[in-house]
Design an enzyme around this catalytic site. Structure first.
Site, PDB file in Angstrom:
ATOM      1  N   ASP A  71       0.816  -1.223   0.000  1.00 33.24           N
ATOM      2  CA  ASP A  71       0.000   0.000   0.000  1.00 33.24           C
ATOM      3  C   ASP A  71       0.849   1.272   0.000  1.00 33.24           C
ATOM      4  OD1 ASP A  71      -2.262  -1.709   0.229  1.00 33.24           O
ATOM      5  OD2 ASP A  71      -1.904  -1.844   2.379  1.00 33.24           O
TER       6      ASP A  71
ATOM      7  N   GLN B 149       2.318  -6.005  -3.080  1.00 23.03           N
ATOM      8  CA  GLN B 149       2.593  -6.043  -1.628  1.00 23.03           C
ATOM      9  C   GLN B 149       3.894  -5.280  -1.331  1.00 23.03           C
ATOM     10  OE1 GLN B 149       1.711  -9.482  -3.009  1.00 23.03           O
ATOM     11  NE2 GLN B 149      -0.330  -8.694  -2.767  1.00 23.03           N
TER      12      GLN B 149
ATOM     13  N   GLY C 238       1.563   2.912  -2.654  1.00 20.20           N
ATOM     14  CA  GLY C 238       1.152   3.775  -3.778  1.00 20.20           C
ATOM     15  C   GLY C 238       1.787   3.345  -5.090  1.00 20.20           C
ATOM     16  N   LYS C 239       2.041   2.049  -5.224  1.00 21.27           N
ATOM     17  CA  LYS C 239       2.714   1.552  -6.443  1.00 21.27           C
ATOM     18  C   LYS C 239       1.874   1.746  -7.699  1.00 21.27           C
ATOM     19  CE  LYS C 239       3.213  -2.432  -4.405  1.00 21.27           C
ATOM     20  NZ  LYS C 239       2.972  -2.111  -2.997  1.00 21.27           N
TER      21      LYS C 239
ATOM     22  N   ARG D 170     -10.510  -2.952   4.790  1.00 25.92           N
ATOM     23  CA  ARG D 170     -10.130  -2.921   6.218  1.00 25.92           C
ATOM     24  C   ARG D 170      -9.342  -1.643   6.527  1.00 25.92           C
ATOM     25  NH1 ARG D 170      -6.927  -8.481   6.937  1.00 25.92           N
ATOM     26  NH2 ARG D 170      -6.300  -7.960   4.831  1.00 25.92           N
TER      27      ARG D 170
ATOM     28  N   GLY E 104      -4.100  -4.351  -4.336  1.00 26.88           N
ATOM     29  CA  GLY E 104      -5.097  -3.374  -4.772  1.00 26.88           C
ATOM     30  C   GLY E 104      -4.362  -2.123  -5.183  1.00 26.88           C
ATOM     31  N   HIS E 105      -4.324  -1.852  -6.481  1.00 24.76           N
ATOM     32  CA  HIS E 105      -3.580  -0.692  -6.972  1.00 24.76           C
ATOM     33  C   HIS E 105      -4.568   0.370  -7.470  1.00 24.76           C
ATOM     34  CE1 HIS E 105       0.208  -3.380  -7.676  1.00 24.76           C
ATOM     35  NE2 HIS E 105       0.006  -3.094  -6.417  1.00 24.76           N
TER      36      HIS E 105
ATOM     37  N   THR F 263       2.623 -12.454   3.235  1.00 24.76           N
ATOM     38  CA  THR F 263       1.890 -13.066   2.149  1.00 24.76           C
ATOM     39  C   THR F 263       2.646 -14.328   1.714  1.00 24.76           C
ATOM     40  OG1 THR F 263       0.690 -12.627   0.100  1.00 24.76           O
ATOM     41  CG2 THR F 263       2.920 -11.701   0.248  1.00 24.76           C
TER      42      THR F 263
ATOM     43  N   GLY G 249       0.080  13.826  -4.138  1.00 27.25           N
ATOM     44  CA  GLY G 249      -1.381  13.807  -4.248  1.00 27.25           C
ATOM     45  C   GLY G 249      -1.808  12.607  -5.061  1.00 27.25           C
TER      46      GLY G 249
END
Ligand code: IMP
Length: 424
Positions: A13, A223, A15-16, A302, A40-41, A238, A414
């Protein structure tokens, strides 16, 4: 003949998605080498938000070809839906998506087993319940179903049958329903209809692309390093290798092409799921970072635990990945915070160290030693370039660079594609 490799250096998470989308503008090919739809990207282009879980975020650049390597585990239902989502936005996917025949398929029973395992464990991992670990486990048990099987329906039925001989007794003993061969076969053939043509002789093509030109290929990690199955906070990790070396085995790409490693770190730190997080702030500051940073999982929704940057962990991640350039994201979230903290050492059982402990149970006992830095009030996102950043924001960046021994080349200020400051 060098590929750019983009990796998360924390617990994911970082920001990839946005950074890969941005860098993909300059390259022709983007490949994912591990993980599955546990990732989740999120990418925002002109106010439109797209969340991708499987297909590389480079797909949002209309010219880029995208690849899912053998190291990825693929939920065919999710792949089908993502293809439809991207096509509904007017972008062609079919001619640009290629899939390794050696990638393993996440079957419906993997999700059942993932849930059953989590229920039974006393040390719960807090998985995304997407069946990721169980699909990787079947690969190692040698009962997995690979993408190549979809191209040979006659043998597919036999493979499913053979696998179910092992899986069904596990399922029923865990109180779950058994599966039938015909149902799974029909489902697989139906769901894969719109991507079977994308399954190609993959690794030879990867090497040919890498050989063709510098920066022709961008490899996108999912990840983060601290979730790596070997080098992360095991067992709270993971089930794939998330580190730089995995790009080679996850794409069938010779390691000689993989020496330009760009590590992504958030200006603070987050973690979702269980496991130690030494710099977590469980008070008001953690809540502030969570709210300002919108820190809720893109895959599961989550809330992410939030805290300060952990330079001990980051130094470890930079070292084992061979990071030669840093990308700093979400610096704007630190605007108007009077004092910014960064862990520069750990105290473990009364002794101070700057070494990252291998065992998660030791990491649980760590007390971080913080350095405090002054914050800034002018918004970084309003500066025209890096020179115009508030002095204290530049001092924070310099401090990170000096500790980690690597230059920060890109700063994201941003969520929009264009909110990026380059320093090269
Ligand atoms: P799994 O990958 O679903 O097996 O989950 C194992 C651990 O990795 C859990 O703590 C998840 O929350 C975490 N995890 C998996 N994928 C991501 C991700 O993309 N970002 C952050 N955490 C993740």
């Amino acid at each position: 003949m060098t590929c750019k490799l983009i990796l998360g250096l924390q617990w994911g998470d970082e920001g990839k998605g946005k950074i890969v989308d941005y860098l993909a503008e300059k390259v022709g090919h983007v490949a994912r080498f591990q993980g599955g739809n546990n990732a989740g990207h999120t990418v925002i282009v002109d106010g439109v938000k797209t969340v991708l879980h499987l297909i590389p975020s480079g797909i949002l650049q209309p010219h880029a070809n995208c690849y899912l390597g053998n190291g990825v585990v693929i939920d065919p239902e999710v792949l089908k839906q993502e293809i439809e989502l991207i096509e509904s936005a007017g972008l062609d996917v079919k001619s640009r998506l290629k899939i390794s025949p050696q990638a393993h398929i996440i079957m419906p029973y993997h999700k059942d087993l993932d849930a059953a395992l989590e229920e039974k464990k006393t040390n719960k991992v807090g998985t995304t319940k997407r069946g990721i670990g169980c699909a990787y486990a079947d690969k190692m048990y040698r009962i997995g179903i690979r993408m190549s099987a979809l191209l040979d329906p006659d043998s597919l039925k036999e493979k499913i049958n053979s696998t179910l001989q092992v899986i069904n007794p596990w399922l029923t003993s865990a109180g779950k329903e058994a599966y039938e061969v015909d149902g799974l076969f029909d489902w697989l053939m139906d769901v894969s209809a719109n991507f079977r043509d994308a399954i190609i002789d993959f690794s030879m093509e990867m090497n040919a692309i890498a050989k063709s030109d510098d920066d022709a290929l961008l490899c996108e990690g999912a990840q983060g390093t601290l979730l790596d199955i070997d080098f992360g906070t095991y067992p709270y990790v993971t089930s794939s290798n998330t580190m730089s070396a995995a790009a080679s085995t996850g794409l069938g790409l010779a390691p000689r092409y993989l020496n330009d490693v760009w590590g992504i770190m958030k200006a603070y730190c987050t973690r979702v799921g269980e496991g130690p997080f030494p710099t977590e702030d469980q008070g008001e500051m953690g809540k502030l970072l969570q709210d300002k940073g919108g820190e809720f999982g893109a895959t599961t929704g989550r809330p992410r635990k939030c805290g300060w940057v952990d330079l001990v962990a980051l130094k470890y991640a930079v070292t084992i990945n061979g990071v030669n350039a840093l990308i700093l994201t979400k610096l704007d979230i630190l605007n108007e915070i009077p004092t910014i903290r960064a862990a520069v050492a750990y105290e473990i059982d009364g002794k101070q160290t700057d070494r990252y402990p291998i065992d998660a149970s030791v990491l649980e006992r760590v007390k971080p030693v913080f350095k405090d830095l002054p914050g800034w009030s002018e918004p970084v996102e309003e500066a025209e370039n890096y020179d115009a950043f508030p002095a204290n924001a530049k001092a924070y960046v310099k401090f990170l660079e000096e500790y980690l021994g690597v230059d920060v080349k890109i700063i994201s200020v941003g969520p929009e594609r264009k909110q990026i400051v380059e320093r090269f």
